[in-house]
Design a protein around this motif. Structure first.
Motif, PDB file in Angstrom:
ATOM      1  N   GLY A  32       0.789  -1.225   0.000  1.00 53.68           N
ATOM      2  CA  GLY A  32       0.000   0.000   0.000  1.00 53.68           C
ATOM      3  C   GLY A  32       0.820   1.273   0.000  1.00 53.68           C
ATOM      4  O   GLY A  32       0.269   2.367   0.097  1.00 53.68           O
ATOM      5  N   SER A  33       2.127   1.165  -0.146  1.00 52.00           N
ATOM      6  CA  SER A  33       2.990   2.347  -0.120  1.00 52.00           C
ATOM      7  C   SER A  33       2.726   3.236  -1.328  1.00 52.00           C
ATOM      8  O   SER A  33       2.584   2.752  -2.454  1.00 52.00           O
ATOM      9  CB  SER A  33       4.462   1.941  -0.112  1.00 52.00           C
ATOM     10  OG  SER A  33       5.278   3.097  -0.205  1.00 52.00           O
ATOM     11  N   LEU A  34       2.688   4.528  -1.088  1.00 52.19           N
ATOM     12  CA  LEU A  34       2.526   5.503  -2.158  1.00 52.19           C
ATOM     13  C   LEU A  34       3.822   6.281  -2.417  1.00 52.19           C
ATOM     14  O   LEU A  34       3.829   7.243  -3.167  1.00 52.19           O
ATOM     15  CB  LEU A  34       1.388   6.471  -1.812  1.00 52.19           C
ATOM     16  CG  LEU A  34       0.028   5.804  -1.609  1.00 52.19           C
ATOM     17  CD1 LEU A  34      -1.018   6.840  -1.241  1.00 52.19           C
ATOM     18  CD2 LEU A  34      -0.393   5.038  -2.858  1.00 52.19           C
ATOM     19  N   ARG A  35       4.926   5.840  -1.819  1.00 55.86           N
ATOM     20  CA  ARG A  35       6.198   6.557  -1.957  1.00 55.86           C
ATOM     21  C   ARG A  35       6.971   6.175  -3.213  1.00 55.86           C
ATOM     22  O   ARG A  35       7.746   6.978  -3.724  1.00 55.86           O
ATOM     23  CB  ARG A  35       7.072   6.335  -0.730  1.00 55.86           C
ATOM     24  CG  ARG A  35       6.473   6.988   0.506  1.00 55.86           C
ATOM     25  CD  ARG A  35       7.398   6.903   1.674  1.00 55.86           C
ATOM     26  NE  ARG A  35       7.612   5.493   2.044  1.00 55.86           N
ATOM     27  CZ  ARG A  35       8.171   5.107   3.166  1.00 55.86           C
ATOM     28  NH1 ARG A  35       8.613   6.003   4.026  1.00 55.86           N
ATOM     29  NH2 ARG A  35       8.324   3.840   3.443  1.00 55.86           N
ATOM     30  N   ARG A  36       6.805   4.966  -3.731  1.00 60.04           N
ATOM     31  CA  ARG A  36       7.505   4.515  -4.930  1.00 60.04           C
ATOM     32  C   ARG A  36       6.510   3.788  -5.832  1.00 60.04           C
ATOM     33  O   ARG A  36       5.780   2.906  -5.390  1.00 60.04           O
ATOM     34  CB  ARG A  36       8.629   3.528  -4.593  1.00 60.04           C
ATOM     35  CG  ARG A  36       9.693   4.065  -3.676  1.00 60.04           C
ATOM     36  CD  ARG A  36      10.664   4.980  -4.428  1.00 60.04           C
ATOM     37  NE  ARG A  36      11.777   5.393  -3.608  1.00 60.04           N
ATOM     38  CZ  ARG A  36      11.779   6.409  -2.761  1.00 60.04           C
ATOM     39  NH1 ARG A  36      10.687   7.114  -2.579  1.00 60.04           N
ATOM     40  NH2 ARG A  36      12.858   6.720  -2.077  1.00 60.04           N
ATOM     41  N   ALA A  37       6.522   4.143  -7.102  1.00 53.79           N
ATOM     42  CA  ALA A  37       5.596   3.521  -8.058  1.00 53.79           C
ATOM     43  C   ALA A  37       6.068   2.122  -8.433  1.00 53.79           C
ATOM     44  O   ALA A  37       7.258   1.872  -8.602  1.00 53.79           O
ATOM     45  CB  ALA A  37       5.480   4.374  -9.306  1.00 53.79           C
ATOM     46  N   LEU A  38       5.115   1.222  -8.562  1.00 53.31           N
ATOM     47  CA  LEU A  38       5.409  -0.156  -8.947  1.00 53.31           C
ATOM     48  C   LEU A  38       5.064  -0.437 -10.398  1.00 53.31           C
ATOM     49  O   LEU A  38       5.464  -1.463 -10.946  1.00 53.31           O
ATOM     50  CB  LEU A  38       4.647  -1.118  -8.032  1.00 53.31           C
ATOM     51  CG  LEU A  38       4.983  -0.984  -6.551  1.00 53.31           C
ATOM     52  CD1 LEU A  38       4.107  -1.925  -5.730  1.00 53.31           C
ATOM     53  CD2 LEU A  38       6.456  -1.262  -6.303  1.00 53.31           C
ATOM     54  N   LEU A  39       4.318   0.467 -11.028  1.00 55.72           N
ATOM     55  CA  LEU A  39       3.902   0.283 -12.421  1.00 55.72           C
ATOM     56  C   LEU A  39       3.768   1.645 -13.066  1.00 55.72           C
ATOM     57  O   LEU A  39       3.311   2.593 -12.432  1.00 55.72           O
ATOM     58  CB  LEU A  39       2.553  -0.447 -12.488  1.00 55.72           C
ATOM     59  CG  LEU A  39       2.040  -0.717 -13.893  1.00 55.72           C
ATOM     60  CD1 LEU A  39       2.461  -2.105 -14.333  1.00 55.72           C
ATOM     61  CD2 LEU A  39       0.543  -0.618 -13.955  1.00 55.72           C
ATOM     62  N   GLY A  40       4.181   1.732 -14.323  1.00 54.74           N
ATOM     63  CA  GLY A  40       4.019   2.935 -15.125  1.00 54.74           C
ATOM     64  C   GLY A  40       3.686   2.545 -16.548  1.00 54.74           C
ATOM     65  O   GLY A  40       3.421   1.370 -16.832  1.00 54.74           O
ATOM     66  N   ASP A  41       3.708   3.511 -17.470  1.00 53.35           N
ATOM     67  CA  ASP A  41       3.298   3.206 -18.834  1.00 53.35           C
ATOM     68  C   ASP A  41       4.229   2.221 -19.530  1.00 53.35           C
ATOM     69  O   ASP A  41       3.767   1.357 -20.279  1.00 53.35           O
ATOM     70  CB  ASP A  41       3.104   4.473 -19.658  1.00 53.35           C
ATOM     71  CG  ASP A  41       4.366   5.298 -19.833  1.00 53.35           C
ATOM     72  OD1 ASP A  41       5.315   5.140 -19.045  1.00 53.35           O
ATOM     73  OD2 ASP A  41       4.385   6.118 -20.770  1.00 53.35           O
ATOM     74  N   ASN A  42       5.531   2.284 -19.276  1.00 50.11           N
ATOM     75  CA  ASN A  42       6.454   1.344 -19.931  1.00 50.11           C
ATOM     76  C   ASN A  42       6.229  -0.092 -19.481  1.00 50.11           C
ATOM     77  O   ASN A  42       6.193  -1.017 -20.301  1.00 50.11           O
ATOM     78  CB  ASN A  42       7.911   1.741 -19.676  1.00 50.11           C
ATOM     79  CG  ASN A  42       8.297   3.012 -20.393  1.00 50.11           C
ATOM     80  OD1 ASN A  42       7.742   3.330 -21.433  1.00 50.11           O
ATOM     81  ND2 ASN A  42       9.228   3.742 -19.831  1.00 50.11           N
ATOM     82  N   ILE A  43       6.083  -0.295 -18.193  1.00 52.72           N
ATOM     83  CA  ILE A  43       5.836  -1.654 -17.692  1.00 52.72           C
ATOM     84  C   ILE A  43       4.433  -2.108 -18.099  1.00 52.72           C
ATOM     85  O   ILE A  43       4.221  -3.285 -18.402  1.00 52.72           O
ATOM     86  CB  ILE A  43       6.055  -1.734 -16.171  1.00 52.72           C
ATOM     87  CG1 ILE A  43       7.525  -1.451 -15.842  1.00 52.72           C
ATOM     88  CG2 ILE A  43       5.666  -3.111 -15.632  1.00 52.72           C
ATOM     89  CD1 ILE A  43       7.856  -1.428 -14.359  1.00 52.72           C
TER      90      ILE A  43
END
Length: 75
Positions: A32-43
């Protein structure tokens, strides 16, 4: 369904989505952390290219504008 547990670090997500999805869904427990993204447009594009049906993230994503307009759904 495949699962990945990671906290504020997305290499395991990228590795999983780099494999053939064959209609599977990846569930990512990011604590549930909002400090580091786990998914973006490239992934996200990698997931589509490899045939994944979906990704459920318990955590943050980046590039939400691009991801929302890609060939996937955010909900």
């Amino acid at each position: 369904v495949s699962t990945v547990k990671c906290f504020e670090n997305n290499p395991l997500v990228r590795t999983a989505l780099g494999e053939p999805g064959a209609g599977r869904v990846l569930v990512v427990d990011g604590g549930g952390s909002l400090r580091r993204a786990l998914l973006g447009d490239n992934i996200g594009e990698l997931a589509v290219k490899n045939g994944w049906e979906g990704v459920i993230i318990y955590g943050a994503i980046r590039d939400s504008e691009q991801v929302s307009q890609g060939p996937w759904k955010i909900g």
